[in-house]
Design an enzyme around this catalytic site. Structure first.
Site, mmCIF file in Angstrom:
data_model
loop_
_atom_site.group_PDB
_atom_site.id
_atom_site.type_symbol
_atom_site.label_atom_id
_atom_site.label_comp_id
_atom_site.label_asym_id
_atom_site.label_seq_id
_atom_site.Cartn_x
_atom_site.Cartn_y
_atom_site.Cartn_z
ATOM 1 N N PHE A 36 23.538 10.904 -12.975
ATOM 2 C CA PHE A 36 22.794 11.370 -11.957
ATOM 3 C C PHE A 36 24.053 11.306 -10.953
ATOM 4 C CE2 PHE A 36 20.990 11.734 -7.740
ATOM 5 C CZ PHE A 36 19.956 12.649 -7.863
ATOM 6 N N GLU A 112 -9.631 8.435 0.814
ATOM 7 C CA GLU A 112 -8.008 8.607 0.627
ATOM 8 C C GLU A 112 -7.683 7.166 1.275
ATOM 9 O OE1 GLU A 112 -5.943 11.631 2.634
ATOM 10 O OE2 GLU A 112 -7.337 13.225 1.398
ATOM 11 N N LYS A 114 -5.482 5.022 3.998
ATOM 12 C CA LYS A 114 -4.812 5.256 5.371
ATOM 13 C C LYS A 114 -3.524 4.753 5.218
ATOM 14 C CE LYS A 114 -5.773 5.527 10.267
ATOM 15 N NZ LYS A 114 -4.536 5.133 10.617
ATOM 16 N N ASP A 116 0.130 3.277 6.196
ATOM 17 C CA ASP A 116 0.444 2.752 7.399
ATOM 18 C C ASP A 116 1.774 3.195 7.850
ATOM 19 O OD1 ASP A 116 0.235 1.651 9.992
ATOM 20 O OD2 ASP A 116 0.050 -0.558 9.193
ATOM 21 N N GLU A 171 2.701 10.949 5.753
ATOM 22 C CA GLU A 171 3.174 9.796 6.268
ATOM 23 C C GLU A 171 4.393 9.344 5.790
ATOM 24 O OE1 GLU A 171 0.834 9.144 8.492
ATOM 25 O OE2 GLU A 171 1.094 7.033 9.000
ATOM 26 N N TYR A 223 -0.675 14.311 2.590
ATOM 27 C CA TYR A 223 -2.394 14.155 2.506
ATOM 28 C C TYR A 223 -2.996 15.416 3.065
ATOM 29 C CZ TYR A 223 -1.534 11.879 6.862
ATOM 30 O OH TYR A 223 -0.787 11.475 8.222
ATOM 31 N N LYS A 286 -12.838 12.477 4.279
ATOM 32 C CA LYS A 286 -12.518 13.588 4.589
ATOM 33 C C LYS A 286 -13.863 14.536 3.826
ATOM 34 C CE LYS A 286 -7.855 13.198 5.147
ATOM 35 N NZ LYS A 286 -6.430 13.647 4.609
ATOM 36 N N LYS A 310 -10.741 1.453 9.706
ATOM 37 C CA LYS A 310 -9.925 0.607 9.569
ATOM 38 C C LYS A 310 -10.235 -0.856 9.031
ATOM 39 C CE LYS A 310 -6.789 2.324 12.951
ATOM 40 N NZ LYS A 310 -5.520 1.878 13.465
ATOM 41 N N CYS A 404 9.026 -36.732 25.069
ATOM 42 C CA CYS A 404 9.637 -35.830 24.097
ATOM 43 C C CYS A 404 9.753 -36.616 22.685
ATOM 44 C CB CYS A 404 11.281 -35.728 24.743
ATOM 45 S SG CYS A 404 12.205 -34.657 23.235
ATOM 46 N N CYS A 407 13.785 -37.489 21.998
ATOM 47 C CA CYS A 407 14.433 -38.712 22.695
ATOM 48 C C CYS A 407 13.654 -39.395 23.432
ATOM 49 C CB CYS A 407 15.444 -37.927 23.836
ATOM 50 S SG CYS A 407 14.542 -36.953 25.081
ATOM 51 N N CYS A 422 11.444 -30.870 28.178
ATOM 52 C CA CYS A 422 12.093 -32.227 28.391
ATOM 53 C C CYS A 422 13.156 -32.092 29.056
ATOM 54 C CB CYS A 422 12.482 -32.878 26.803
ATOM 55 S SG CYS A 422 13.703 -34.146 27.113
ATOM 56 N N CYS A 428 19.472 -35.113 24.827
ATOM 57 C CA CYS A 428 18.425 -35.004 23.799
ATOM 58 C C CYS A 428 18.928 -34.197 22.722
ATOM 59 C CB CYS A 428 17.180 -34.294 24.492
ATOM 60 S SG CYS A 428 15.938 -33.879 23.253
HETATM 61 S S1 IVH Z 1 -5.586 13.054 7.935
HETATM 62 C C1 IVH Z 1 -6.646 16.124 11.318
HETATM 63 N N1 IVH Z 1 -5.071 11.313 6.079
HETATM 64 O O1 IVH Z 1 -3.458 8.266 10.544
HETATM 65 C C2 IVH Z 1 -6.376 14.769 10.576
HETATM 66 N N2 IVH Z 1 -4.181 10.873 8.012
HETATM 67 O O2 IVH Z 1 -5.117 8.683 13.318
HETATM 68 C C3 IVH Z 1 -5.252 14.425 10.272
HETATM 69 N N3 IVH Z 1 -2.797 8.586 8.321
HETATM 70 O O3 IVH Z 1 -2.046 10.453 12.396
HETATM 71 C C4 IVH Z 1 -4.974 13.087 9.474
HETATM 72 N N4 IVH Z 1 -3.160 8.335 6.085
HETATM 73 O O4 IVH Z 1 -0.536 9.661 10.671
HETATM 74 C C5 IVH Z 1 -4.724 11.665 7.208
HETATM 75 N N5 IVH Z 1 -4.844 9.897 4.270
HETATM 76 C C6 IVH Z 1 -4.538 10.390 5.483
HETATM 77 C C7 IVH Z 1 -3.691 9.386 6.144
HETATM 78 C C8 IVH Z 1 -3.703 9.654 7.662
HETATM 79 C C9 IVH Z 1 -2.847 7.965 7.188
HETATM 80 C C10 IVH Z 1 -2.449 8.542 9.775
HETATM 81 C C11 IVH Z 1 -1.947 9.794 10.311
HETATM 82 C C12 IVH Z 1 -2.569 10.186 11.409
HETATM 83 C C13 IVH Z 1 -3.396 8.864 11.630
HETATM 84 C C14 IVH Z 1 -4.916 9.410 12.279
#
Ligand code: IVH
Length: 669
Positions: A36, A112, A114, A116, A171, A223, A286, A310, A404, A407, A422, A428
């Site tokens: 590569f 899905e 979430k 971070d 993300e 996503y 969703k 969360k 202390c 000391c 102290c 010390c």
């Molecule tokens: S959907 C209109 N799907 O979470 C809906 N968001 O407060 C758009 N995030 O700002 C978001 N994983 O940065 C969606 N599987 C996921 C996600 C996701 C992380 C974040 C995203 C968004 C925040 C939502």
């Protein structure tokens, strides 16, 4: 360029895109790394030799460039909304039941992970990446295309039957491994570590040099598919299609048909998240059917068809074996709980700071208590409570020591401050060695040939008692210590000698005046250009310096009122250390006597560049708008509060072009 060369470039570009996809998205490489790299070099050479045949989305663009650039702003075609949050299963059920009621029948829900990290919008036209932008305030974001191109899992060109116009949202993440490497590298050069991978990802995406961004090993998972050029019935269909176009999509999503399946998904990932190579902070739900999504629509802030759940911060219980009390270089005592090792959010935790006596009292910690330790988004574990069921009979409340631990001097507490300290600065041990360790640190005198262990060793052997003693050390003294040989001694002495050239502002930081950090030291050096000016400054004079408030001003006065400190400074002066600020060579005096605040982002300069430019022409930078401000240089997207304040105070508001004009038309050296 002949046809053969052109064909070769075309072949290499498409072949390398394909190999990149196999490696970074599918995790299934076909060729070796060496092969590569060889093909990449060949392409780089050919592109260099044929600069007219450019392609902004060539695989070579992933290496980034060290040209630093400020970000321009983009307006999102569709606002980037956030999601409503839920914190327990009851609230998830409320969301589900509300939708079923509104729609009149059961609906499929896509669950899905979430992720971070930090959200990103990617725009493609005819299969070519044309723009990458951060979320910003949801309406306007930063154009981070240059940096995004260095993320290997973001396709620069799409495959298959993609729509002509496409926006993908997802993300940008920093995997754990990359995060650890990055923080280790930062620690090695004395820079503060990032608190968590999320901050590291967003910081990296906003780096001004894409060459640096390229080294951060970011990843990107998508996503959300947005296009008017292709019809789908289901959200899950879009996810599958996007995979075919070359995006990295999560395999972890699941279409759930009822609440029980949704709960199963939550329980599954609450556990399995620990095995993931990156952080997730919850689950997103969703509605799968896109026409139902359209009917449900949006509130001002978030879609009605989606919600997030969360995870609670991870917790573990463990018994405190002992509370130890650490003495810092300023004499402050920090209580630390030493616990039975426990597994928590991916690491083994044994210790956690209890900060001060007030925190111990508020938690009502008794000897031998089992405590609840939490690790949320932050990396540092925190004791959040006591498991009272496990409290031992007759256990006594923890009592903060009165003397202390190092000391034996009675501890003191300044009224209004939480910390005990102290007062025995002069004899010390950890205070003495701590001050020397601080003195030699990279951001202070930068004597990197001297490690903590060596300093402790020198102290125990009577060679060092304060930082000035470093400058009296001889080779034979060093060689008398165990484990120190010629070469090491030579390096140590050279490092000490070189430190005599370290600028005055760093010396001010190194001498360890309480509350005077690196930035304050810099500001002090600007306001008081030599150590005698600082030493003789009154409280009122100190208060006029930027960054200096009452607490810092008192601490400076306190420092210089101590004979021992004066003696230290005089000795350091006699060894030739820098006690005077270097004169700044000004390019012109055009901005002399004028004060500036900058706000927003600029086109021709990065923020730091613009500040340096103003200072190089004699202007003075202030950190906030006040009655002392002459000019506010306004960039794109500046905060409305700052603008309003400037207008109220009658500060002149100018653009970056106007500042350039002021420099050109002003007084020249
Ligand atoms: S959907 C209109 N799907 O979470 C809906 N968001 O407060 C758009 N995030 O700002 C978001 N994983 O940065 C969606 N599987 C996921 C996600 C996701 C992380 C974040 C995203 C968004 C925040 C939502």
């Amino acid at each position: 360029m002949d046809q053969k060369t052109k064909d070769r470039i075309d072949y290499l570009r498409s072949h390398l895109h394909e190999q990149n996809h196999r490696y970074y998205v599918l995790n299934d490489p076909l060729i070796s790394d060496m092969e590569f790299d060889m093909l990449m070099h060949e392409l780089q050479d050919l592109e260099k030799a044929n600069p007219d045949y450019t392609d902004p989305n060539s695989p070579t663009q992933r290496v980034g460039s060290d040209v630093t650039m400020a970000f321009s702003q983009v307006t999102h075609t569709r606002p980037m909304l956030s999601l409503g949050n839920t914190y327990n299963e009851g609230e998830v059920a409320d969301f589900y039941n509300r939708i079923v009621k509104e729609v009149g029948h059961d609906v499929d829900i896509v669950c899905e992970l979430k992720f971070d990290g930090t959200s990103i919008s990617l725009k493609y036209e005819n299969g070519e990446l044309v723009q990458a932008a951060t979320r910003g305030d949801g309406t306007h974001g930063d154009d981070v295309t240059r940096n995004a191109k260095t993320i290997h899992s973001i396709p620069l060109k799409l495959k298959g039957d993609y729509p002509a116009e496409l926006e993908m949202r997802g993300e940008v993440l920093m995997p754990h491994k990359a995060f650890e490497t990055l923080n280790q590298q930062r620690a090695d050069i004395g820079e503060a570590p990032f608190a968590n991978p999320r901050n590291a990802a967003s910081g990296s995406l906003k780096l001004q040099s894409s060459l640096q961004a390229a080294q951060r090993q970011l990843d990107c998972i998508l996503y959300y598919v947005l296009t008017d050029d292709m019809e789908f019935a289901l959200h899950s269909e879009g996810l599958e299609k996007a995979k075919e176009w070359g995006f990295k999509m999560s395999e972890a999503y699941r279409v759930c048909h009822n609440l029980n399946e949704i709960y199963d998904y939550i329980h599954l990932w609450a556990e399995k998240r620990k095995e993931l190579p990156f952080d997730i902070d919850g689950i997103v739900f969703k509605v799968d059917n896109l026409s139902i999504q359209r009917d449900l629509g949006f509130t001002a802030k978030s879609p009605r068809w989606a919600i997030s759940y969360k995870f609670k911060a991870e917790q573990a219980h463990s018994r405190i074996n002992a509370i130890t009390y650490q003495v810092g270089r300023t004499g402050v005592i920090t209580p630390v709980a030493n616990m039975d090792p426990m597994q928590l959010a991916g690491t083994v935790v044994r210790r956690a700071s209890l900060h001060n006596a007030d925190v111990i009292a508020a938690l009502d910690i008794h000897e031998g208590d089992t405590v609840v330790v939490e690790k949320g988004g932050e990396i540092i574990p925190k004791i959040v409570g006591v498991d009272l069921d496990k409290r031992l009979p007759n256990a006594k409340p923890v009592e903060f020591p009165s003397i202390c631990p190092e000391c034996g001097t009675p501890l003191e507490r300044v009224p209004g401050e939480a910390a005990h300290f102290c007062p025995n600065q002069s004899s010390c041990r950890p205070q003495i060695t701590g001050r020397i360790i601080h003195f030699v640190a990279r951001k202070a005198m930068n004597i990197d040939s001297l490690g903590e262990e060596t300093i402790e060793l020198m102290y125990s052997n009577g060679l060092l008692n304060d930082p000035a003693d470093l400058y009296t050390l001889t080779a034979s003294q060093l060689l008398s210590l165990p484990k120190i040989q010629d070469k090491t001694a030579e390096n140590i002495l050279r490092g000490i000698e070189e430190s005599k050239n370290v600028p005055y502002q760093r010396l001010l930081f190194a001498i360890g005046i309480r509350f005077v950090g690196e930035t304050t030291a810099k500001k002090l050096a600007e306001a008081f250009p030599n150590i005698d000016a600082l030493r003789n400054a009154s409280f009122e004079q100190l208060m006029t310096a930027e960054e200096v408030g009452e607490k810092i001003a008192r601490s400076i006065l306190n420092f210089f009122s101590d004979e021992k400190n004066i003696n230290l400074i005089e000795r350091l002066r006699s060894y030739g250390l820098q006690m005077v600020a270097e004169e700044k060579k000004l390019l012109t005096n055009s901005l002399n006597g004028k004060t500036f605040v900058i706000s927003g982002t600029f086109i021709a300069y990065g923020r730091d560049e613009l500040k340096a430019l103003i200072e190089a022409h004699g202007g003075k930078m202030l950190s906030g708008v006040s009655s002392k401000t002459n000019y506010l240089v306004a960039g794109a997207n500046m905060g409305p509060a700052k603008l309003e304040k400037a207008q109220k105070l009658g500060v002149t508001i100018i653009s970056e072009e106007q500042i350039t004009e002021m420099i050109e038309n002003g007084e020249h050296n």
